[in-house]
Scaffold this motif. Structure first.
Motif, PDB file in Angstrom:
ATOM      1  N   ALA A   1       1.178   7.857 -29.633  1.00 52.98           N
ATOM      2  CA  ALA A   1       2.632   8.073 -29.606  1.00 52.98           C
ATOM      3  C   ALA A   1       3.224   7.418 -28.363  1.00 52.98           C
ATOM      4  CB  ALA A   1       2.942   9.569 -29.595  1.00 52.98           C
ATOM      5  N   LEU A   2       2.504   7.505 -27.249  1.00 50.33           N
ATOM      6  CA  LEU A   2       2.958   6.879 -26.008  1.00 50.33           C
ATOM      7  C   LEU A   2       2.976   5.355 -26.153  1.00 50.33           C
ATOM      8  CD1 LEU A   2       3.800   7.121 -23.024  1.00 50.33           C
ATOM      9  CD2 LEU A   2       1.373   7.168 -22.417  1.00 50.33           C
ATOM     10  N   ALA A   3       1.935   4.801 -26.763  1.00 51.64           N
ATOM     11  CA  ALA A   3       1.881   3.352 -26.968  1.00 51.64           C
ATOM     12  C   ALA A   3       3.063   2.896 -27.822  1.00 51.64           C
ATOM     13  CB  ALA A   3       0.560   2.956 -27.627  1.00 51.64           C
ATOM     14  N   HIS A   4       3.362   3.661 -28.859  1.00 50.58           N
ATOM     15  CA  HIS A   4       4.479   3.341 -29.747  1.00 50.58           C
ATOM     16  C   HIS A   4       5.808   3.445 -28.994  1.00 50.58           C
ATOM     17  CE1 HIS A   4       6.539   2.856 -33.531  1.00 50.58           C
ATOM     18  NE2 HIS A   4       7.293   3.911 -33.254  1.00 50.58           N
ATOM     19  N   PHE A   5       5.963   4.500 -28.225  1.00 42.77           N
ATOM     20  CA  PHE A   5       7.177   4.706 -27.433  1.00 42.77           C
ATOM     21  C   PHE A   5       7.378   3.548 -26.461  1.00 42.77           C
ATOM     22  CE2 PHE A   5       9.362   6.309 -23.650  1.00 42.77           C
ATOM     23  CZ  PHE A   5      10.466   6.931 -24.205  1.00 42.77           C
ATOM     24  N   ARG A   6       6.285   3.156 -25.793  1.00 41.87           N
ATOM     25  CA  ARG A   6       6.389   2.067 -24.818  1.00 41.87           C
ATOM     26  C   ARG A   6       6.784   0.765 -25.497  1.00 41.87           C
ATOM     27  NH1 ARG A   6       1.410   1.080 -22.318  1.00 41.87           N
ATOM     28  NH2 ARG A   6       2.613  -0.290 -21.015  1.00 41.87           N
ATOM     29  N   ARG A   7       6.205   0.509 -26.681  1.00 40.05           N
ATOM     30  CA  ARG A   7       6.503  -0.742 -27.394  1.00 40.05           C
ATOM     31  C   ARG A   7       7.958  -0.782 -27.844  1.00 40.05           C
ATOM     32  NH1 ARG A   7       2.134  -0.632 -30.934  1.00 40.05           N
ATOM     33  NH2 ARG A   7       3.457  -0.181 -32.718  1.00 40.05           N
TER      34      ARG A   7
ATOM     35  N   GLY B   1       0.793  -1.233   0.000  1.00 32.01           N
ATOM     36  CA  GLY B   1       0.000   0.000   0.000  1.00 32.01           C
ATOM     37  C   GLY B   1       0.823   1.279   0.000  1.00 32.01           C
ATOM     38  N   SER B   2       2.150   1.154  -0.060  1.00 33.48           N
ATOM     39  CA  SER B   2       2.991   2.351   0.003  1.00 33.48           C
ATOM     40  C   SER B   2       3.061   3.100  -1.325  1.00 33.48           C
ATOM     41  CB  SER B   2       4.406   1.992   0.480  1.00 33.48           C
ATOM     42  OG  SER B   2       4.991   1.040  -0.370  1.00 33.48           O
ATOM     43  N   GLY B   3       2.560   2.481  -2.408  1.00 36.40           N
ATOM     44  CA  GLY B   3       2.513   3.178  -3.692  1.00 36.40           C
ATOM     45  C   GLY B   3       3.479   2.648  -4.742  1.00 36.40           C
ATOM     46  N   LYS B   4       4.080   1.495  -4.487  1.00 32.89           N
ATOM     47  CA  LYS B   4       5.104   0.959  -5.405  1.00 32.89           C
ATOM     48  C   LYS B   4       4.562   0.702  -6.802  1.00 32.89           C
ATOM     49  CE  LYS B   4       5.917  -2.675  -2.786  1.00 32.89           C
ATOM     50  NZ  LYS B   4       4.917  -2.375  -1.738  1.00 32.89           N
ATOM     51  N   THR B   5       3.444  -0.004  -6.875  1.00 28.04           N
ATOM     52  CA  THR B   5       2.889  -0.347  -8.188  1.00 28.04           C
ATOM     53  C   THR B   5       2.401   0.908  -8.902  1.00 28.04           C
ATOM     54  OG1 THR B   5       2.338  -2.567  -7.505  1.00 28.04           O
ATOM     55  CG2 THR B   5       1.097  -1.697  -9.362  1.00 28.04           C
ATOM     56  N   THR B   6       1.769   1.781  -8.165  1.00 29.53           N
ATOM     57  CA  THR B   6       1.324   3.059  -8.751  1.00 29.53           C
ATOM     58  C   THR B   6       2.523   3.799  -9.339  1.00 29.53           C
ATOM     59  OG1 THR B   6      -0.482   3.197  -7.149  1.00 29.53           O
ATOM     60  CG2 THR B   6       0.173   5.251  -8.226  1.00 29.53           C
ATOM     61  N   LEU B   7       3.615   3.843  -8.585  1.00 31.41           N
ATOM     62  CA  LEU B   7       4.812   4.548  -9.060  1.00 31.41           C
ATOM     63  C   LEU B   7       5.365   3.882 -10.319  1.00 31.41           C
ATOM     64  CD1 LEU B   7       6.988   6.706  -8.754  1.00 31.41           C
ATOM     65  CD2 LEU B   7       8.185   5.191  -7.150  1.00 31.41           C
ATOM     66  N   LEU B   8       5.493   2.570 -10.293  1.00 31.99           N
ATOM     67  CA  LEU B   8       6.032   1.869 -11.464  1.00 31.99           C
ATOM     68  C   LEU B   8       5.153   2.121 -12.690  1.00 31.99           C
ATOM     69  CD1 LEU B   8       8.535  -0.085 -11.769  1.00 31.99           C
ATOM     70  CD2 LEU B   8       6.841  -1.893 -12.041  1.00 31.99           C
ATOM     71  N   ASN B   9       3.838   2.076 -12.490  1.00 32.27           N
ATOM     72  CA  ASN B   9       2.918   2.300 -13.608  1.00 32.27           C
ATOM     73  C   ASN B   9       3.033   3.718 -14.166  1.00 32.27           C
ATOM     74  OD1 ASN B   9       2.019  -0.302 -13.405  1.00 32.27           O
ATOM     75  ND2 ASN B   9       0.125   0.200 -12.328  1.00 32.27           N
ATOM     76  N   ILE B  10       3.295   4.674 -13.302  1.00 35.12           N
ATOM     77  CA  ILE B  10       3.436   6.059 -13.774  1.00 35.12           C
ATOM     78  C   ILE B  10       4.789   6.257 -14.467  1.00 35.12           C
ATOM     79  CG2 ILE B  10       3.750   8.450 -12.955  1.00 35.12           C
ATOM     80  CD1 ILE B  10       1.399   7.896 -11.027  1.00 35.12           C
ATOM     81  N   LEU B  11       5.841   5.668 -13.893  1.00 33.68           N
ATOM     82  CA  LEU B  11       7.171   5.809 -14.512  1.00 33.68           C
ATOM     83  C   LEU B  11       7.210   5.156 -15.889  1.00 33.68           C
ATOM     84  CD1 LEU B  11       9.555   5.093 -11.479  1.00 33.68           C
ATOM     85  CD2 LEU B  11       8.790   7.315 -12.370  1.00 33.68           C
ATOM     86  N   SER B  12       6.388   4.132 -16.091  1.00 34.52           N
ATOM     87  CA  SER B  12       6.434   3.391 -17.355  1.00 34.52           C
ATOM     88  C   SER B  12       5.326   3.801 -18.314  1.00 34.52           C
ATOM     89  CB  SER B  12       6.361   1.892 -17.061  1.00 34.52           C
ATOM     90  OG  SER B  12       5.168   1.592 -16.369  1.00 34.52           O
ATOM     91  N   GLY B  13       4.590   4.854 -17.975  1.00 34.66           N
ATOM     92  CA  GLY B  13       3.587   5.374 -18.908  1.00 34.66           C
ATOM     93  C   GLY B  13       2.302   4.566 -18.979  1.00 34.66           C
ATOM     94  N   ILE B  14       2.121   3.597 -18.065  1.00 35.00           N
ATOM     95  CA  ILE B  14       0.872   2.826 -18.047  1.00 35.00           C
ATOM     96  C   ILE B  14      -0.240   3.697 -17.454  1.00 35.00           C
ATOM     97  CG2 ILE B  14      -0.292   0.870 -16.899  1.00 35.00           C
ATOM     98  CD1 ILE B  14       2.350  -0.677 -17.172  1.00 35.00           C
ATOM     99  N   ASP B  15       0.143   4.520 -16.493  1.00 36.01           N
ATOM    100  CA  ASP B  15      -0.808   5.357 -15.776  1.00 36.01           C
ATOM    101  C   ASP B  15      -0.297   6.807 -15.807  1.00 36.01           C
ATOM    102  OD1 ASP B  15      -2.925   6.015 -14.163  1.00 36.01           O
ATOM    103  OD2 ASP B  15      -2.223   4.898 -12.402  1.00 36.01           O
TER     104      ASP B  15
END
Ligand code: ADP
Ligand code: ADP
Length: 236
Positions: free
Chosen positions: A80-86, A45-59
């Protein structure tokens, strides 16, 4: 050289089912260099997954900015974000996320097919990664016929085929026994050493984190502290 920069990241989840709003991330700032091998640790609950998702452009963050290789993720349009992530990012998950209807080899090939790579190039890449991660003998098997450790090594291969700048991994050892966890952490270590890939993982597993050069501890959505290794792990 900085590869990832996060500035003043806040994430607030709205009211839901009578629950009050949650400040999941409260002013996170991070600098990650090319070739870094970093673990983010913290209580549930400390925010790890939220942080990872934001750093990786998922969220998207509620406010703040993430740049990767100088590109601001929060200013990109969604395609453009989807392409960048891929093209630029690789993802590894706790539950492997392999497609059961495809063989190991086909799973690894898929991101290259989406990028329209030619067959010779694909075969060479698969050969290189299968040797590196010791999965040559299972290339024609289906995910449900191989062990969890083999599935995760397949997933790491798949994440690497398009030579991403960063690999993001959410609890990559969460479903593995200690022997397979060791094997997967050694795989990450190898790609950091050999390919200068940057690896950023979120984990509860102190043993997995012990392989990383840097561990960032987060608590209540904020960076609490961090430690960096100054010596080789084998020197202890
Ligand atoms: P961790 O990965 O460290 O367990 P999370 O990032 O999953 O932490 O969650 C951080 C906080 O945000 C928690 O309080 C969690 O309940 C809340 N949260 C996570 N996702 C959502 C969501 N989609 N909607 C509302 N609250 C959420
Ligand atoms: P390694 O590559 O080091 O053998 P694995 O993750 O492949 O590690 O295997 C972990 C454990 O699971 C080993 O003890 C291995 O013998 C066992 N194992 C390997 N393949 C399978 C399988 N298809 N089904 C069940 N157990 C397996």
């Amino acid at each position: 050289m900085t590869i990832l920069e996060a500035n003043n990241i806040f994430k607030v989840y709205g009211e839901f089912n009578g629950e009050r709003e949650t400040v999941a991330l409260n002013n996170i700032n991070l600098l990650i260099n090319r070739g870094d091998f970093v673990a983010i640790m913290g209580p549930s609950g400390s925010g790890k997954t939220t942080l990872l998702n934001i750093l990786s452009g998922i969220d998207q963050p509620t406010s703040g900015e993430v740049t990767i290789g100088g590109e601001n993720l929060n200013e990109m349009k969604s395609d453009a974000l989807a392409h960048f992530r891929r093209k630029q990012l690789g993802f590894v998950f706790q539950d492997f996320n392999l497609l059961d209807s495809l063989t190991v080899k086909e799973n690894i090939m898929l991101p290259m097919i989406l990028e329209k790579k030619n067959l010779t190039e694909m075969e060479e890449k698969i050969h290189e990664l299968a040797s590196l991660f010791e999965i040559k003998s299972i290339l024609n098997k289906y995910p449900y016929h191989i062990s969890g450790g083999q599935q995760q090594r397949t997933a790491v291969s798949r994440a690497l085929v398009n030579e991403p700048q960063i690999i993001f991994a959410d609890e990559p050892t969460g479903n593995l026994d200690s022997k397979s966890s060791t094997a997967i952490m050694e795989c990450f270590e190898r790609i950091v050493d050999k390919m200068s890939t940057t690896v950023l993982l979120v984990t509860h597993d102190v043993f997995a984190a012990s392989y990383c050069q840097k561990v960032i501890f987060i608590r209540d959505g904020a960076v609490h502290s961090s430690i960096s290794k100054t010596t080789n792990r084998n020197a202890f």
